[in-house]
Design an enzyme around this catalytic site. Structure first.
Site, mmCIF file in Angstrom:
data_model
loop_
_atom_site.group_PDB
_atom_site.id
_atom_site.type_symbol
_atom_site.label_atom_id
_atom_site.label_comp_id
_atom_site.label_asym_id
_atom_site.label_seq_id
_atom_site.Cartn_x
_atom_site.Cartn_y
_atom_site.Cartn_z
ATOM 1 N N CYS A 66 -11.637 2.897 9.320
ATOM 2 C CA CYS A 66 -12.969 3.186 9.850
ATOM 3 C C CYS A 66 -14.114 2.732 8.946
ATOM 4 O O CYS A 66 -15.075 2.129 9.442
ATOM 5 C CB CYS A 66 -13.142 4.663 10.187
ATOM 6 S SG CYS A 66 -11.668 5.629 10.160
ATOM 7 N N ARG A 125 -1.112 5.999 2.738
ATOM 8 C CA ARG A 125 -1.426 7.408 2.490
ATOM 9 C C ARG A 125 -0.283 8.025 1.696
ATOM 10 O O ARG A 125 0.881 7.815 2.027
ATOM 11 C CB ARG A 125 -1.597 8.157 3.820
ATOM 12 C CG ARG A 125 -2.681 7.532 4.671
ATOM 13 C CD ARG A 125 -2.873 8.241 5.981
ATOM 14 N NE ARG A 125 -3.860 7.503 6.768
ATOM 15 C CZ ARG A 125 -4.264 7.870 7.976
ATOM 16 N NH1 ARG A 125 -3.785 8.958 8.537
ATOM 17 N NH2 ARG A 125 -5.165 7.152 8.631
ATOM 18 N N GLN A 127 -1.891 0.903 11.857
ATOM 19 C CA GLN A 127 -2.476 1.547 13.034
ATOM 20 C C GLN A 127 -2.937 0.485 14.011
ATOM 21 O O GLN A 127 -3.466 -0.544 13.593
ATOM 22 C CB GLN A 127 -3.691 2.378 12.626
ATOM 23 C CG GLN A 127 -3.372 3.528 11.714
ATOM 24 C CD GLN A 127 -4.625 4.290 11.342
ATOM 25 O OE1 GLN A 127 -5.607 3.707 10.917
ATOM 26 N NE2 GLN A 127 -4.596 5.592 11.508
ATOM 27 N N HIS A 154 -12.395 0.978 16.807
ATOM 28 C CA HIS A 154 -13.532 1.890 16.774
ATOM 29 C C HIS A 154 -14.557 1.432 17.780
ATOM 30 O O HIS A 154 -14.915 0.262 17.823
ATOM 31 C CB HIS A 154 -14.101 1.955 15.354
ATOM 32 C CG HIS A 154 -13.136 2.546 14.390
ATOM 33 N ND1 HIS A 154 -12.300 1.785 13.619
ATOM 34 C CD2 HIS A 154 -12.818 3.841 14.129
ATOM 35 C CE1 HIS A 154 -11.525 2.579 12.903
ATOM 36 N NE2 HIS A 154 -11.808 3.829 13.194
ATOM 37 N N HIS A 211 -12.850 6.846 17.419
ATOM 38 C CA HIS A 211 -11.634 6.252 16.858
ATOM 39 C C HIS A 211 -10.581 6.316 17.947
ATOM 40 O O HIS A 211 -10.477 7.334 18.620
ATOM 41 C CB HIS A 211 -11.057 7.084 15.709
ATOM 42 C CG HIS A 211 -12.009 7.452 14.631
ATOM 43 N ND1 HIS A 211 -12.008 6.836 13.423
ATOM 44 C CD2 HIS A 211 -12.980 8.397 14.570
ATOM 45 C CE1 HIS A 211 -12.925 7.393 12.644
ATOM 46 N NE2 HIS A 211 -13.534 8.329 13.319
#
Length: 648
Positions: free
Chosen positions: A337, A366, A384, A388, A518
């Site tokens: 993002c 992560r 992912q 957005h 998102h």
RNA sequence: GCCGGUGUAGCUCAGUGGUAGAGUGCUUCCUUGGUAAGGAAGAGGUCACGAGUUCAAUUCUCGUCAUUGGCUCCA
């Protein structure tokens, strides 16, 4: 006399104080034997409890969800009795029923217990069950209850008692065992015929990792031995479609100790599969007005300080990357993002440009807790299918509807029927937790609810589950072992536009702040492939599968013709290979079937002479006869066309 | 991160205080075949890694790493 209304609407007049069990006996002895509990005026109670007012009554048996729960709850008590027999003095915490069985959390003090001990506990439970001990309910004054557990020196029950009101406390006793319990319970232990203690695990008291860790023993019971056998078979079947097993068998992905845990390595077949999925979504997104962007895997620490992610997760995640320049720090990106916000800011935007939709298959990193990693469903590096959407508040609902359509298109194409959509809203008791104006939140929440309703999604609403920066809509599916995973997600965000000071010029020539949405219809490529693998047990749709066709020459005399065929099929965009091993065709067929290849072409003298192929379809259809290569290509092409022509 | 289990051939797994085995896969040979397993020979292992106990450790003990069932967590 009181009136009892049964589920079929019929009304029975019985004496005040008659129990559900009495009524069951009045209907038939057989029914009475199967009654586990009763639902009186909507509340689940002991079947033996006297009914003292006009009521609706539903007799609960093994076929009812509440009946099962009652039996499993009672089974937990039975297990506790057996545990106390072998380990006197252990402290019992809580023992509730769960989705598939029950557990009891036990503080075993100085005893050590291993999986091997489960068998003897199981045996003891069977023994106790055969005694058909009744579950006896007793209302107990709080003082007496406290006295009892002080006598047992059980700190857990005493802590539970603190929160209970005098007058509402009940004990249940079966055989030699008494427990603090709200109930209800089954009539007697004899109903429990088949018992399996499944696993042993650690669990924190009251689910708080600061508390002492107790030993949790899981089990499941059934009223018939055959049902236990069936259950165990189903567990085995579920294991057979575990994506970790299938991923290995189908050569899709692997992990390496050297590379690091939670960092999947995609093998050629897996990478090709993933690419097909990505292209599938890219095509749909292009039609939906998305623009593809690409951003780097790292970003300056400042970027994440700005987004607020650093303050929230910095310490508990991958640490900054240093450079030769003192003070310069970069972070592996945990999300895309912030990068996309900067793309939005790269030039002035007008309201005429909105909505702007930036899509990227963005790989993020992560630092998940090591114990949480699980196959491809929970990893430390993943991609992912992110995008957005920057839009006006008034466009939120419409954008939601479009994203829902996209998710449904994917689910339908891949035959996901069992999913649920969770709408996560604010916690009404804690309104200060959230960023953004109340007015905007109300609008956004309303937009999500309306959009979901208009799209007829099967939804559950969860209050307090919203992120601090905005409400969201998540799509959840179950894996082979019944665990629930979040796939697609659509989230409103009021936070980042604020922090990055995003603006557009409105028709009034004033600056306005856009709303950010998102969304990731797959969730992540890793998790989606995992869930998809389990969903179809590795038997992918034709358009997606690795090898669509295996060409099986009967002997090496036909290898050349087979290779020519492969070339020809490649020209039709059909993927496959020639199995030219020196093996009998029966063996080649068997292996192609086991490898879940949709079509097999058996190539022998006749085919080579007539320029045809003999087609065998995987599974029950089997041999579907000879045809020209063109006809076969046509057949495959049409089948794929049907798979992809899904209307939402 | 915490509590338990596991780690032996590419894969699935036996096994043992005296440096290892099966099935399958792989290689080669025989066989040249018609819709779910043809036959034979051969190669392949630092028994996860490190330390300790022992004359001797793959086996016992401890630690590390990975994996697995839970718990906690999940942007």
């Amino acid at each position: 006399m009181i009136e009892i209304t049964l589920p079929d609407g019929s009304v029975k007049e019985v004496e005040n104080g008659t129990s559900a069990m009495d009524i069951a006996k009045g209907i038939s002895e057989g029914l009475a034997r199967n009654v586990l509990a009763a639902k009186v005026n909507g509340n689940v109670v002991d079947a033996g409890l006297p009914i003292t007012e006009n009521a609706t009554l539903q007799l609960l048996t093994w076929n009812d969800k509440d009946g099962k729960s009652t039996m499993w709850h009672s089974s937990a008590h039975l297990m506790a009795e057996a545990i106390e027999f072998f380990y006197p003095g252990v402290k019992l915490a809580i023992g509730p029923p769960v989705k598939n069985g029950f557990y009891y959390d036990v503080d075993f003090m100085d005893y050590t217990i291993t999986e091997k001990d489960l068998e003897k506990i199981e045996q003891k439970m069977k023994e106790l069950a055969k005694q058909k001990n009744e579950f006896i309910r007793k209302e107990v004054p709080k003082a007496e209850a406290i006295e009892y557990f002080k006598g047992k020196e059980d700190p857990y029950k005493l802590e539970l008692l603190e929160d209970l009101e005098d007058g509402s406390i009940t004990f249940y006793t079966q055989g030699e065992f008494t427990d603090l319990c709200r109930g209800p319970h089954i009539p007697h232990t004899g109903v429990i015929k088949a018992i399996k203690l499944t696993s042993i695990a650690g669990a924190y008291w009251r689910g708080d990792e600061k508390n002492k860790q107790l030993t949790r023993i899981y089990g499941i019971t059934f009223p018939k031995a055959s049902e236990l056998t069936q259950y165990l078979e189903n567990v085995e079947l579920a294991k057979a479609r575990d994506h970790r097993k299938l991923g290995k068998e189908l050569d899709l992905f692997t992990f390496s100790q050297k590379v690091g845990q939670g960092l999947p390595l995609w093998l050629p077949k897996g990478a090709a599969l993933r690419e097909r999925l990505e292209n599938f979504l890219k095509k749909a997104q292009k039609a939906g007005g998305y623009d593809q962007v690409i951003t780097p895997h790292i970003g300056s620490k400042e970027l994440y300080v700005c987004s607020g992610h650093y303050a929230k997760y910095g310490e508990d995640s991958f640490q900054p990357i240093l450079t030769p320049d003192e003070g310069e720090e970069f972070l592996l990106k945990p999300m895309n993002c912030p990068h996309h916000c900067e793309i939005f800011k790269s030039r002035p935007r007008s309201y005429r440009d909105l909505p702007v939709r930036f899509a990227e298959f963005g790989t993020v990193y992560r630092y998940e807790q090591s114990g949480e990693l699980h196959g491809l469903t929970r990893v430390r590096g993943f991609t992912q299918d992110d995008a957005h959407i920057f839009c006006t508040q008034d466009q939120v609902k419409d954008e939601f509807k479009k994203v829902i359509d996209l998710v449904l298109y994917i689910f339908k194409t891949l035959d996901f029927q069992n999913f649920k959509a969770q709408i996560s809203l604010r916690d009404p008791n804690d309104p200060d937790k959230y960023i953004g104006s109340n007015e905007n939140w109300d609008k956004a929440e309303q937009a999500i609810i309306e959009a979901s309703a208009e799209k007829e999604l099967p939804t559950v609403v969860e209050y307090g589950e919203a992120a601090f920066y905005g409400p969201k809509l998540d799509f959840m599916v179950e894996d082979a072992l019944g665990r629930e995973w979040q796939l697609g997600t659509i989230q409103v965000d009021y936070n980042l536009p604020e922090r990055f000071e995003l603006e557009y010029t409105g028709s009034d020539n004033q600056k306005h702040r856009p709303v950010m949405i998102h969304r990731a219809p797959f969730g992540s490529m890793e998790r989606f492939v995992a869930v998809l693998l389990e969903h179809c047990a590795g038997d992918f749709p034709l358009w997606l599968t690795t090898d669509q066709v295996a060409i099986l020459p009967i002997s090496d005399k036909y290898n050349d013709y087979s290779q020519k065929l492969l070339q020809l099929l490649n020209n039709y965009d059909i993927r496959g290979f020639v199995d030219d091993r020196n093996e009998k065709v029966g063996k080649k067929i068997r292996e192609s079937e086991l490898n879940k290849i949709p079509f097999m072409l058996i190539i022998g003298e006749q085919e080579a002479a007539n320029n045809t192929v003999s087609v065998r379809q995987r599974g029950e259809n089997g041999d579907i006869g000879s045809m020209s290569v063109e006809s076969f290509a046509d057949l495959v092409g049409k089948a794929i066309e049907i798979e992809l022509a899904v209307n939402v």
